[in-house]
Write a protein that holds these residues in place. Structure first.
Motif, PDB file in Angstrom:
ATOM      1  N   GLY A 201       0.789  -1.219   0.000  1.00 14.69           N
ATOM      2  CA  GLY A 201       0.000   0.000   0.000  1.00 14.69           C
ATOM      3  C   GLY A 201       0.826   1.277   0.000  1.00 14.69           C
ATOM      4  N   PRO A 202       1.775   1.437   0.932  1.00 13.97           N
ATOM      5  CA  PRO A 202       2.560   2.670   0.952  1.00 13.97           C
ATOM      6  C   PRO A 202       3.347   2.918  -0.332  1.00 13.97           C
ATOM      7  CG  PRO A 202       2.734   1.541   3.058  1.00 13.97           C
ATOM      8  CD  PRO A 202       2.022   0.599   2.123  1.00 13.97           C
ATOM      9  N   ALA A 203       3.940   1.874  -0.905  1.00 15.56           N
ATOM     10  CA  ALA A 203       4.699   2.049  -2.146  1.00 15.56           C
ATOM     11  C   ALA A 203       3.776   2.381  -3.317  1.00 15.56           C
ATOM     12  CB  ALA A 203       5.513   0.795  -2.459  1.00 15.56           C
ATOM     13  N   ALA A 204       2.608   1.749  -3.364  1.00 16.36           N
ATOM     14  CA  ALA A 204       1.650   2.048  -4.423  1.00 16.36           C
ATOM     15  C   ALA A 204       1.188   3.498  -4.324  1.00 16.36           C
ATOM     16  CB  ALA A 204       0.459   1.102  -4.340  1.00 16.36           C
ATOM     17  N   ALA A 205       0.961   3.964  -3.089  1.00 12.04           N
ATOM     18  CA  ALA A 205       0.568   5.356  -2.888  1.00 12.04           C
ATOM     19  C   ALA A 205       1.694   6.301  -3.288  1.00 12.04           C
ATOM     20  CB  ALA A 205       0.174   5.581  -1.430  1.00 12.04           C
ATOM     21  N   ARG A 206       2.926   5.953  -2.953  1.00 11.35           N
ATOM     22  CA  ARG A 206       4.073   6.770  -3.358  1.00 11.35           C
ATOM     23  C   ARG A 206       4.168   6.877  -4.864  1.00 11.35           C
ATOM     24  NH1 ARG A 206       9.672   4.842  -1.387  1.00 11.35           N
ATOM     25  NH2 ARG A 206      10.274   6.505  -2.824  1.00 11.35           N
ATOM     26  N   LEU A 207       3.882   5.783  -5.556  1.00  8.01           N
ATOM     27  CA  LEU A 207       3.942   5.808  -7.015  1.00  8.01           C
ATOM     28  C   LEU A 207       2.941   6.802  -7.586  1.00  8.01           C
ATOM     29  CD1 LEU A 207       4.947   4.774  -9.730  1.00  8.01           C
ATOM     30  CD2 LEU A 207       3.304   2.883  -9.537  1.00  8.01           C
ATOM     31  N   LEU A 208       1.720   6.813  -7.059  1.00  9.12           N
ATOM     32  CA  LEU A 208       0.724   7.760  -7.540  1.00  9.12           C
ATOM     33  C   LEU A 208       1.164   9.197  -7.283  1.00  9.12           C
ATOM     34  CD1 LEU A 208      -2.684   6.058  -6.644  1.00  9.12           C
ATOM     35  CD2 LEU A 208      -1.348   5.927  -8.757  1.00  9.12           C
ATOM     36  N   LEU A 209       1.839   9.424  -6.167  1.00  7.53           N
ATOM     37  CA  LEU A 209       2.384  10.749  -5.895  1.00  7.53           C
ATOM     38  C   LEU A 209       3.476  11.103  -6.902  1.00  7.53           C
ATOM     39  CD1 LEU A 209       2.647  10.632  -1.993  1.00  7.53           C
ATOM     40  CD2 LEU A 209       1.042  11.996  -3.334  1.00  7.53           C
ATOM     41  N   GLU A 210       4.331  10.138  -7.220  1.00  9.33           N
ATOM     42  CA  GLU A 210       5.391  10.380  -8.193  1.00  9.33           C
ATOM     43  C   GLU A 210       4.818  10.687  -9.574  1.00  9.33           C
ATOM     44  OE1 GLU A 210       8.550  10.659  -7.727  1.00  9.33           O
ATOM     45  OE2 GLU A 210       8.879   9.826  -5.726  1.00  9.33           O
TER      46      GLU A 210
ATOM     47  N   VAL B 170       9.623  13.114 -14.702  1.00  8.33           N
ATOM     48  CA  VAL B 170       8.951  11.988 -14.043  1.00  8.33           C
ATOM     49  C   VAL B 170       9.551  10.666 -14.503  1.00  8.33           C
ATOM     50  CG1 VAL B 170       6.771  10.749 -13.810  1.00  8.33           C
ATOM     51  CG2 VAL B 170       6.804  13.245 -13.658  1.00  8.33           C
ATOM     52  N   VAL B 171       9.762  10.514 -15.808  1.00  9.74           N
ATOM     53  CA  VAL B 171      10.317   9.263 -16.331  1.00  9.74           C
ATOM     54  C   VAL B 171      11.711   9.016 -15.783  1.00  9.74           C
ATOM     55  CG1 VAL B 171      11.120   8.082 -18.419  1.00  9.74           C
ATOM     56  CG2 VAL B 171       8.920   9.258 -18.428  1.00  9.74           C
ATOM     57  N   LEU B 172      12.553  10.027 -15.773  1.00 15.09           N
ATOM     58  CA  LEU B 172      13.911   9.864 -15.241  1.00 15.09           C
ATOM     59  C   LEU B 172      13.876   9.522 -13.757  1.00 15.09           C
ATOM     60  CD1 LEU B 172      15.681  12.828 -17.068  1.00 15.09           C
ATOM     61  CD2 LEU B 172      15.904  10.389 -17.573  1.00 15.09           C
ATOM     62  N   ARG B 173      12.956  10.136 -13.028  1.00 12.99           N
ATOM     63  CA  ARG B 173      12.804   9.848 -11.609  1.00 12.99           C
ATOM     64  C   ARG B 173      12.359   8.394 -11.394  1.00 12.99           C
ATOM     65  NH1 ARG B 173      13.820  10.083  -6.203  1.00 12.99           N
ATOM     66  NH2 ARG B 173      11.901  10.027  -4.966  1.00 12.99           N
ATOM     67  N   LEU B 174      11.407   7.925 -12.177  1.00  5.46           N
ATOM     68  CA  LEU B 174      10.918   6.555 -12.036  1.00  5.46           C
ATOM     69  C   LEU B 174      12.001   5.544 -12.405  1.00  5.46           C
ATOM     70  CD1 LEU B 174       7.294   6.894 -13.448  1.00  5.46           C
ATOM     71  CD2 LEU B 174       7.992   6.736 -11.054  1.00  5.46           C
ATOM     72  N   ARG B 175      12.800   5.860 -13.405  1.00  5.36           N
ATOM     73  CA  ARG B 175      13.919   4.973 -13.749  1.00  5.36           C
ATOM     74  C   ARG B 175      14.878   4.846 -12.572  1.00  5.36           C
ATOM     75  NH1 ARG B 175      15.542   7.033 -19.875  1.00  5.36           N
ATOM     76  NH2 ARG B 175      13.999   5.802 -21.020  1.00  5.36           N
ATOM     77  N   ASP B 176      15.151   5.967 -11.922  1.00  4.92           N
ATOM     78  CA  ASP B 176      16.052   5.951 -10.771  1.00  4.92           C
ATOM     79  C   ASP B 176      15.457   5.141  -9.622  1.00  4.92           C
ATOM     80  OD1 ASP B 176      18.444   7.073  -9.271  1.00  4.92           O
ATOM     81  OD2 ASP B 176      16.800   7.827  -8.028  1.00  4.92           O
ATOM     82  N   LEU B 177      14.161   5.322  -9.368  1.00  2.04           N
ATOM     83  CA  LEU B 177      13.508   4.545  -8.315  1.00  2.04           C
ATOM     84  C   LEU B 177      13.572   3.056  -8.616  1.00  2.04           C
ATOM     85  CD1 LEU B 177      10.327   6.723  -7.642  1.00  2.04           C
ATOM     86  CD2 LEU B 177      12.316   6.471  -6.145  1.00  2.04           C
TER      87      LEU B 177
ATOM     88  N   PHE C  42      10.812   0.099  -4.820  1.00  3.64           N
ATOM     89  CA  PHE C  42      10.412   0.069  -6.229  1.00  3.64           C
ATOM     90  C   PHE C  42      11.335  -0.791  -7.095  1.00  3.64           C
ATOM     91  CE2 PHE C  42       8.744   4.104  -4.639  1.00  3.64           C
ATOM     92  CZ  PHE C  42       7.452   4.098  -5.145  1.00  3.64           C
ATOM     93  N   LYS C  43      12.450  -1.194  -6.577  1.00  8.65           N
ATOM     94  CA  LYS C  43      13.491  -1.837  -7.379  1.00  8.65           C
ATOM     95  C   LYS C  43      12.947  -3.046  -8.147  1.00  8.65           C
ATOM     96  CE  LYS C  43      18.342  -3.280  -7.046  1.00  8.65           C
ATOM     97  NZ  LYS C  43      18.824  -2.173  -7.903  1.00  8.65           N
ATOM     98  N   GLY C  44      13.052  -2.990  -9.479  1.00  6.99           N
ATOM     99  CA  GLY C  44      12.608  -4.080 -10.331  1.00  6.99           C
ATOM    100  C   GLY C  44      11.109  -4.190 -10.516  1.00  6.99           C
ATOM    101  N   ARG C  45      10.350  -3.206 -10.017  1.00 11.86           N
ATOM    102  CA  ARG C  45       8.886  -3.320 -10.066  1.00 11.86           C
ATOM    103  C   ARG C  45       8.235  -2.302 -11.009  1.00 11.86           C
ATOM    104  NH1 ARG C  45       6.555  -4.701  -4.133  1.00 11.86           N
ATOM    105  NH2 ARG C  45       4.903  -5.551  -5.470  1.00 11.86           N
TER     106      ARG C  45
END
Length: 221
Positions: free
Chosen positions: A24-33, A127-134, A141-144
């Motif tokens: 849940g917390p990681a999924a919520a963080r993703l929506l924020l990102e 956003v894309v560069l940030r998500l790649r880094d995450l 988020f690693k590998g997900r």
């Protein structure tokens, strides 16, 4: 907006689900990102319930809302039954599942997905560069996060030059179903959806200004 029957309609809300309470917390963080604004977190026994809006202007409105909560147990059981019947993820996986996976590997838009429109290409690239880094470095988020890209069809010299120089689209060889816009796709198992209940695809779009038609207004074959 008024439809053909004269009724006033707007897009109200979308309900999304994560699989396990710990996601849940990681999924919520993703929506924020991705750019949504979180307005509520409600602790529940099977995982947090979250409310988001597309921007602060929708905080007290009834539209532009995204809800995020844990998959209900009956839905979890149904997904498990489907996986067992089709032998998903095994050497005996049903051919229909293999064909579905092959389709999704070549076209992120081929099944259920949720699209966001951004007003700035610079912001989409950030956003894309940030998500790649995450995905590479953040344990939550690693590998997900599986990220795919479609650039605008070639033909406009200014757009072509901008995308050729882009830190995100410069090496992209896939093209959208139209001109004058770009897409970025984020597939993740942090949010569960689709026929197999395994993952969700989020789409980030940008449309170049001033075009009479673009990727979200006209589909080009």
């Amino acid at each position: 907006m008024t439809n053909a029957s004269g009724a006033e309609l707007s897009m109200g809300h979308l309900a999304l689900h994560y699989g396990q309470a710990e996601d849940g917390p990681a999924a919520a963080r993703l929506l924020l990102e991705l750019g949504l604004e979180q307005t509520q977190v409600l602790p529940l026994p099977n995982g947090n319930f979250y409310r988001f809006v597309v921007n602060s202007g929708h905080f007290a409105r009834g539209d532009g809302i995204v809800y995020l909560s844990a998959l209900p147990e009956p839905q979890v059981k149904l997904i498990e039954a489907i996986h067992a019947a089709l032998k998903v993820g095994t050497a005996l996986e049903d051919d229909a599942v293999k064909a579905y996976r092959a389709m999704m590997a070549t076209d992120f838009e081929a099944s259920f997905h949720f699209g966001f429109l951004l007003e700035s290409l610079d912001e989409l690239e950030r956003v894309v560069l940030r998500l790649r880094d995450l995905n590479d470095n953040d344990p939550a988020f690693k590998g997900r996060l599986n990220i795919g890209l479609n650039r605008a069809r070639r033909g406009d010299a200014a757009i072509d030059a901008r995308l050729d120089a882009s830190p995100v689209y410069g090496s992209c060889s896939r093209y959208a179903y139209g001109s004058n816009g770009v897409q970025a796709f984020v597939e993740t198992d942090l949010v569960r959806a689709g026929q197999l209940g395994e993952s969700m695809v989020f789409e980030l779009d940008y449309v170049f200004p001033g075009a009479a038609s673009h990727i979200l207004s006209v589909v080009e074959l």
